[in-house]
Design an enzyme around this catalytic site. Structure first.
Site, PDB file in Angstrom:
ATOM      1  N   ILE A 233       0.817  -1.226   0.000  1.00 22.72           N
ATOM      2  CA  ILE A 233       0.000   0.000   0.000  1.00 22.72           C
ATOM      3  C   ILE A 233       0.847   1.271   0.000  1.00 22.72           C
ATOM      4  CG2 ILE A 233      -2.063  -1.036   1.019  1.00 22.72           C
ATOM      5  CD1 ILE A 233      -1.157   0.001   3.740  1.00 22.72           C
ATOM      6  N   GLY A 234       2.179   1.131  -0.015  1.00 23.82           N
ATOM      7  CA  GLY A 234       3.036   2.314  -0.065  1.00 23.82           C
ATOM      8  C   GLY A 234       4.484   1.923  -0.295  1.00 23.82           C
ATOM      9  N   ARG A 235       5.227   2.834  -0.935  1.00 20.25           N
ATOM     10  CA  ARG A 235       6.653   2.574  -1.183  1.00 20.25           C
ATOM     11  C   ARG A 235       7.415   3.881  -1.076  1.00 20.25           C
ATOM     12  NH1 ARG A 235       6.453  -0.514  -5.602  1.00 20.25           N
ATOM     13  NH2 ARG A 235       6.654  -2.435  -4.435  1.00 20.25           N
ATOM     14  N   GLY A 236       8.615   3.803  -0.433  1.00 22.01           N
ATOM     15  CA  GLY A 236       9.453   4.988  -0.256  1.00 22.01           C
ATOM     16  C   GLY A 236      10.896   4.696  -0.581  1.00 22.01           C
TER      17      GLY A 236
ATOM     18  N   ASP B 180       7.320  17.713   9.943  1.00 22.10           N
ATOM     19  CA  ASP B 180       6.914  17.281   8.591  1.00 22.10           C
ATOM     20  C   ASP B 180       5.399  17.040   8.555  1.00 22.10           C
ATOM     21  OD1 ASP B 180       7.166  16.676   5.941  1.00 22.10           O
ATOM     22  OD2 ASP B 180       7.851  14.631   6.239  1.00 22.10           O
TER      23      ASP B 180
ATOM     24  N   LYS C  17       5.565  -2.039   8.092  1.00 20.61           N
ATOM     25  CA  LYS C  17       6.529  -1.177   7.413  1.00 20.61           C
ATOM     26  C   LYS C  17       7.885  -1.883   7.369  1.00 20.61           C
ATOM     27  CE  LYS C  17       7.838   3.703   7.389  1.00 20.61           C
ATOM     28  NZ  LYS C  17       7.680   4.974   8.083  1.00 20.61           N
TER      29      LYS C  17
ATOM     30  N   VAL D 266       5.435  -0.256   2.606  1.00 26.45           N
ATOM     31  CA  VAL D 266       4.430  -0.577   3.622  1.00 26.45           C
ATOM     32  C   VAL D 266       3.497  -1.623   3.033  1.00 26.45           C
ATOM     33  CG1 VAL D 266       2.628   0.318   5.130  1.00 26.45           C
ATOM     34  CG2 VAL D 266       4.573   1.753   4.556  1.00 26.45           C
TER      35      VAL D 266
END
EC number: 2.7.11.1
Length: 1388
Positions: free
Chosen positions: A98-101, A214, A121, A106
């Site tokens: 559901i997410g990538r950085g 942030d 994560k 994640v």
């Protein structure tokens, strides 16, 4: 002599164990440290340390060391076993990414054992070590683990393996606020709610002594109820005692970063929690407007706007924002010294923006959220973007040749919220077996007590549940009663309104009938008059025919004309009255229809209310019966509860007595233990003292006896020698005897003391025995009490069993009683029913009486209406009579009007002549229009024919090129045709140029007219000023006259009246002048607006013509190049060369470059979108087309002059940080003069370039201080200019976009080259273009660079801008932001 006491212990005393005393305390402290999850040496940290050591040492090169090899042989197997027992990634099933950085991703996961859903994560250890920052995750882990706040995402556990760190967090299925803002237009009500939740969440972080730094919508997640939680605490920093932070680097997201954090990159980073409130202001602005307040395509543009926030912050006019919202945003987006929230969160909470009726600051989390996510299952991830699979290879640590310690920075990361390690071991172990036994027994007793208390609490809960049920039934009954009353009142009000409406309806019907009659009457009158007029006209015609020769009839004609005018006037008045009557009739009919519809609606409502009333009555009866049954059950239950309460109270008293006895026993035990310890201490002290004293006395006695013996021996030996001296020394002997006696007495005293000490020891032994006996007795008592407790628990269990049996018996008995006493209950129920029926009948009776009274009232009203109708009928009859009389009078008038025929005839002739003139005008206009349309269609046909001819010509041209070797004659023919076409096109070009000149002349004329209008306007303004001055002078004069003190004798009433008259005249003249002036102003304003509209239209037509001319020029240029190619081909064919030698190696002709490129479209603030355009580069122009059809039709979207090009270069990641990283190698940038653009008008304004106040000027550059978090190199020294977390201070020129270290500027080094851009930045624009591949990008850049003029021309003050509007333009076309200028192309 006396010796000091010995420091060591007695040889016969027992030695203490190593774990006793102070050593046991230290062990307990150590154990507490190991147990504490916040301790750096807790169990998980120790296991991590062992695991990481084995991982870092288990390499062939390191195993050569004997010590390392021995260590690994000892611990390798057990560490593998530990890894197998610890939590690992295989314990979870991955549902979706559901997410990538930058550091990992994640995942949405499900735990295999518990089947619970979490968000996991993953952070790559290699990436964190490679980027030299592996500390940011500690703050995130600690905050999520130990925050214990509803505003923070909770961490359930954290673990690791040799590659990744894993954080298992709660899953937030609502997604982030970026997703919400992209799916909804956020109203101010929603923005208020989410801003309030963000404020509370940040207050929770600040109360922990941290600053987030942030804050942005990406880090605000929504749970399944739609409430907000903060996430991503990697940038958090601990505050000092003053609530401030020292930091030398700018941390955060560019759009949300505050000015003081930006300033920290220079080294003076000292700011507080107010930087988070700035980000809240940006977030609120983005929610309300849909865009961040300081948006720019480049980092430099964004940072410069933030630093100049006082001038750059503005609210768009097309979005409605309340005053309070604007005030709050301005209070957040201001300098930190005056920013809202600097003195605490309370001043934010008190802001009027947050005032509402739905929630307050205490219950906001309990209220319903504006958007509750619709979830299909627990693994619904529809609120998250779909992430593509990462097909790249996972990088890992290389095999080292020496010890590196890659795993050491991650020791202590493992964490479990519910830690089961060391949970069963007691907090302190004592060696005494009695105390362990006692503690076990006390634990058992406590367990039993807990069980009893739980039993008691369950009983109390059951009782409370019953009471709550009763209360809920009572409330429901009250609600139903209230609803019934409300329904009754509503029904009454509806009935009353119905009656009123019926009355109004009757009256309106009467009025309608009257108006209808009047209208019919007037229509009859009108018809009669028209007939009379027609007859008069006929008579007039006859008279005209008869009296053509005679001139005497003119007087009669005039008279008839006058009569006809009067008749026409009467006709007009009659027609006006008829029209009014029709209008009133139509209005009355509409009112009647509305009333009828209202009546129907009210009747429907009445029916619905009656049905609802019946339902409510039924529910009321059911609820009453249910209430009675509940009351019976309640009374029965209350009796049972009372019995149980009595038993429970008895048991509680027994428990209390047991507890009191236990407490007494424990107290006595403690007291006895304390006494025992005291006595033991006293005994040991006494023993030590006595033994020491005895030793001292014994030693002194032995010494004295030895001395005595020696003296006696000496005396015996010397008696013979010193007989003469014996007498003299007899006294000394006596003294010695005395000393001996004293020593003997002392010895006796010591012996007595010893005896006393022995006696005391014996007494203490007796006391000890007695205390031991008492202890045994107490233990026995305790055993007895334990037995009593057990008996009590057994009794309680028996009581519960008895209670169950009793309940069963009660149920059986109640059933029997119900069966036996059914008749009695039925009789009672029937009686109650009869009573209720009686009550209902009485109510119905009263209602019927009321209804009867209402009906009587209605009857009276109807009788009144009947009387009114009778009265109206009599009125109508009288009116009919009056109308008949009027009709007779009008017939007389008609007869008189017949004599006035001749005048009417003349008028008719004149009207007929006018009609013929108008008809002829209309016919001529229609003819002109049809001719114009035919001409337009002919022109269009000609255009289409020409286009078709050009197409055919191109096709022929291609065919001829393929067949050129076969027939040279055909080539010559095509050459002729092409030359003729070129001539035609040249003619067309000349025509277009002529048209352009005409349009320019018209434009100049219009400008002259505008100037003259402006001059007239100025004259009128001068006149207005003169009038105003005259007015003020007149007013002042009047004031002087009014205030002037004149003697009474001289003045008279006549003078005053005369002056008043003059004053009135002046006022009247002034009013008339003002009216004239306003009329003239309106007239000239209209003329001015019309002229401006004409100018705008002409300029649009001019631009369209210019763009079509440019496209035609490019076509002509292409045709000429093809002609040249044909000539060269013909020459070469005669010489014998092969075809296709004219084109260069890249496949395009040298003069022409064309292909598909994409222009940026700003879909949202996060990413670029792209729209494809067909681009053609000729020798003079760059033409952009929406499609190939537009190209064929010569309809370009945009045209750029090559003469106005300044620069062409490929971009870097810092220039387009919003674009996708994969697209950057394909993007290049064009810089051109503002006046060198012809373009369809965009739907948004281009922002002006900022002022030069915040720029550092050096060698023609205009440097802006900035930081680079993306890969960038210094263009002066070619060293890296970036860092992910701590980038060095940098400068970027806003003109040529050269990037360099700030140190070069500070040290005044000559490395920095002068600025290459000489144009005025305010008149320049830039354009980003995306090629299909990197090769195409390089080709476009290289070809366009060759076409750039060496010295850019000066900007033309009369150059064309492009106000042409078109519906074809893409919304949000990204030729915006002139502040984002890019650097010149690096030398290849």
């Amino acid at each position: 002599m006396s010796r000091p006491p010995p420091t060591g212990k007695m040889p016969g005393a027992p030695e203490a164990a190593p774990g006793d005393g102070a050593g046991a305390g230290r062990q307990r402290k150590l154990e507490a440290l190991i147990r504490d999850p916040r301790s750096p040496i807790n169990v998980e940290s120790l296991l991590d340390g062992l695991n990481s050591l084995v991982l870092d040492l288990d390499f062939p090169a390191l195993r050569k060391n004997k010590n390392i090899d021995n260590f690994l042989n000892r611990y390798e197997k057990i560490v593998k076993k530990i890894r197998g027992l610890q939590m690992k990634a295989e314990d979870y099933d991955v549902v979706k990414v559901i997410g990538r950085g930058a550091f990992g991703e994640v995942q949405l996961v499900r735990h295999k054992a518990s089947q619970k859903v979490y968000a996991m994560k993953l952070l790559s250890k290699f990436e964190m070590i490679k980027r030299s920052d592996s500390a940011f995750f500690w703050e995130e882990r600690d905050i999520m683990a130990f925050a214990n706040s509803p505003w923070v995402v909770q961490l359930f556990c954290a673990f690791q393996d040799d590659r990744y760190l894993y954080m298992v967090m709660e899953y937030m299925p609502g997604g982030d606020l970026v997703n919400l803002m992209s799916n909804y237009d956020v109203p101010e009500k929603w923005a208020k709610f989410y801003t309030a939740e963000v404020v509370l969440a940040l207050d929770a972080i600040h109360s922990m002594g941290l600053i987030h730094r942030d804050v942005k919508p990406d880090n605000m997640l929504l749970d399944k109820h739609g409430h907000l939680k903060l996430a991503d605490f990697g940038t958090c920093m601990k505050m000092d005692e003053t609530g401030m932070v020292h930091c030398d680097t700018a941390v955060g997201t560019p759009d949300y970063i505050s000015p003081e954090v930006l300033k920290s990159q220079g080294g003076d980073g000292y700011y507080g929690r107010e930087c988070d409130w700035w980000s809240v202001g940006v977030f609120l602005f983005e929610m309300l407007v849909g865009d961040t307040p300081f948006y720019a395509d480049s980092l430099v543009g964004t940072y410069s706007k933030i630093m100049d926030h006082k001038n750059s912050l503005c609210f768009p006019e097309d979005t409605e924002i309340s005053k309070h919202a604007k005030n709050l945003i301005c209070a957040f987006l201001t300098d930190r010294e005056v920013r809202l929230g600097r003195n605490g969160v309370e001043e934010i909470k008190q802001h009027p923006f947050f005032k509402n009726d739905q929630w307050n600051w205490d219950n906001i989390r309990e209220t319903a959220a504006p958007v509750v996510p619709e979830l299909s299952s627990d693994i619904d991830s529809s609120n998250f973007d779909d992430i593509e699979d990462d097909k790249g290879d996972v990088e890992t640590f290389p095999i080292p040749k020496a010890f590196v310690g890659n795993q050491l920075p991650f020791i202590g990361f493992t964490y479990f919220r519910e830690n089961l390690l060391l949970s069963d071991s007691p907090p302190c172990r004592e060696n005494d077996a009695i105390q362990t036994r006692k503690s076990e027994e006390s634990q058992e007793i406590q367990k039993k007590l807990y069980a009893l208390e739980e039993h008691l609490s369950s009983e109390v809960q059951a009782k409370e549940e019953l009471e709550q049920k009763c209360k809920s039934i009572n409330t429901r009954l009250e609600k139903t009663a209230k609803e019934l009353e409300e329904e009754i009142t509503l029904r009454k009000s509806v009935e009353s309104t119905l009656r009123q409406l019926e009355r109004e309806k009757a009256l309106l019907q009467h009025k309608n009938a009257e108006y209808q009659r009047k209208a019919d009457h007037e229509a009859d009158k009108k018809r009669n008059l028209e007939n009379d007029v027609n007859s008069l006209k006929d008579q007039l015609e006859d008279l005209k025919k008869r009296n053509q020769s005679s001139q005497i009839s003119t007087e009669k004609v005039n008279q008839l004309q006058k009569q006809l005018d009067e008749a026409n006037a009467l006709l007009r008045t009659e027609s006006d009255t008829a029209a009014r009557l029709r209008k009133t009739q139509a209005e009355s009919s509409k009112q009647i229809q509305q009333l009828e519809s209202n009546n129907r609606d009210l009747q429907d409502k009445n029916c619905l209310l009656e049905t609802a009333k019946l339902k409510l009555e039924k529910e009321f009866i059911n609820l009453q019966s249910a209430l009675e049954s509940e009351r019976r059950d309640r009374t029965h239950g209350s009796e049972i509860i009372n019995d149980l309460q009595g038993r429970i109270s008895g048991l509680e008293e027994d428990l209390k007595t047991g507890k009191a006895l236990l407490a007494k026993v424990e107290l006595e035990k403690r007291q006895l233990q304390e006494k025992l310890t005291d006595l033991e201490k006293e005994k040991s002290n006494m023993e030590i003292d006595m033994t020491y004293q005895l030793k001292v006395i014994q030693q002194s006695l032995e010494q004295e006896e030895a001395e005595h013996k020696t003296t006696k021996a000496r005396l015996a030996d010397k008696n013979k020698i010193y007989e003469s001296i014996e007498e003299a020394k007899s006294e000394a002997m006596k003294e010695m005897e005395k000393k001996l006696l004293e020593e003997r007495s002392l010895k006796q005293k010591v012996e007595n003391l010893l005896l006393e000490a022995e006696k005391r020891c014996s007494i203490l032994d007796c006391d000890l025995k007695q205390s031991q006996q008492k202890l045994n007795e107490l233990l026995k008592q305790k055993d007895v009490l334990n037995e009593d407790v057990r008996n009590l628990t057994l009794k309680i269990e028996q009581e519960t069993q008895k209670r169950c049996l009793m309940q069963n018996d009660l149920k059986m008995q109640t059933q029997q009683v119900n069966t036996l006493k059914m008749s009695e209950k039925q009789i009672k129920q029937e009686n109650n029913h009869l009573m209720e029926m009686k009550m209902n009948l009485e109510k119905q009776n009263t209602e019927l009486r009321k209804e009867r009274q209402d009906a009587d009232g209605q009857m009276k009203e109807l009788q009144d209406q009947l009387e009114a109708e009778q009265y109206f009928s009599t009125l109508y009859k009288t009116q009919v009579r009056e109308l008949k009389e009027e009709n007779e009078e009008k017939t007389k008038l008609c007869k008189e009007l017949q004599q006035k025929k001749q005048d009417l005839q003349d008028e008719r002739d004149s009207l007929a002549a006018q009609l013929e003139i108008t008809l002829t005008k209309a016919d001529s206009e229609q003819l002109a229009r049809s001719i114009a349309e035919e001409q337009y269609s002919d022109l269009e046909k000609e255009k289409i024919m020409k286009e078709l001819e050009i197409k055919e010509m191109m096709a022929r041209h291609k065919q001829e090129l393929t067949e050129k070797d076969t027939t040279i004659a055909s080539l010559e023919e095509t050459n002729r045709t092409l030359t003729s076409d070129v001539a035609n096109l040249a003619n067309e070009k000349e025509e277009l140029n002529n048209k352009l000149k005409d349009s320019q002349e018209q434009l100049s004329k219009l400008k002259d007219e505008e100037m003259s209008a402006a001059a007239i306007k100025a004259q009128f303004e001068k006149q207005l000023l003169n009038e105003r001055t005259l007015k003020t002078q007149a007013v002042n004069k009047l004031a002087e006259i009014m205030n002037r003190k004149e003697p009474v004798k001289r003045g008279s009433d006549t003078d005053v009246r005369r002056k008043e008259k003059e004053n009135r005249k002046l006022h009247m003249e002034l009013k008339s002048e003002r009216e004239k002036l306003t009329q003239q102003m309106i007239k000239y304003q209209k003329e001015l607006n019309e002229m401006q509209a004409q100018i705008a239209e002409e300029s649009q037509i001019r631009i369209e013509l210019q763009m079509t001319l440019d496209s035609k020029d490019s076509d002509i240029e292409q045709l000429r190049s093809q002609l040249q190619a044909l000539h060269i081909g013909m020459d070469s064919s005669s010489i014998g060369s092969g075809p296709g030698d004219a084109e260069p190696d890249d496949g395009f002709p040298e003069s022409r470059l064309e292909g598909w490129l994409s222009l940026p479209v700003r879909n949202n603030t996060k990413k670029f979108g792209w729209v494809k355009k067909y681009v053609i580069v000729s020798s003079k122009k760059i033409l952009f087309y929406d499609s190939e059809q537009d190209k064929e039709q010569s309809n370009p979207y945009m045209v750029l002059d090559i003469d106005k090009l300044f620069h062409v270069r490929p971009v870097t990641q810092t220039d387009v940080y919003r674009a996708d990283a994969k697209e950057i190698p394909r993007i290049f940038q064009i810089l051109y003069a503002n006046e060198g653009e012809s373009k369809k008008e965009p739907e948004f304004p281009v922002e002006p370039v900022g002022e030069k106040s915040n720029y550092i000027c050096h060698k023609g550059h205009e440097f802006i201080p900035t930081l680079y978090h993306f890969p960038t190199n210094c263009e002066a020294c070619m060293k890296p200019l970036w860092h992910m977390f701590k980038p060095p201070p940098a400068l970027e020129c806003r003109r040529c976009h050269i990037k360099c270290h700030k140190d070069h500027m500070d040290k005044k080094e000559e490395i920095i080259a002068p600025c290459k851009v000489y144009y005025d930045i305010s008149s320049a624009k830039n354009l980003l273009l995306l090629a299909n591949s990197t090769e195409e990008q390089q080709k476009w850049v290289s070809r366009l660079v060759k076409k750039i003029p060496k010295k850019p021309p000066a900007p033309d003050p009369f150059a064309r801008s492009s106000p042409r509007t078109s519906m074809k333009i893409q919304q949000n076309q990204s030729i915006r932001r002139p502040s984002r200028q890019l650097a010149p192309n690096k030398p290849s």
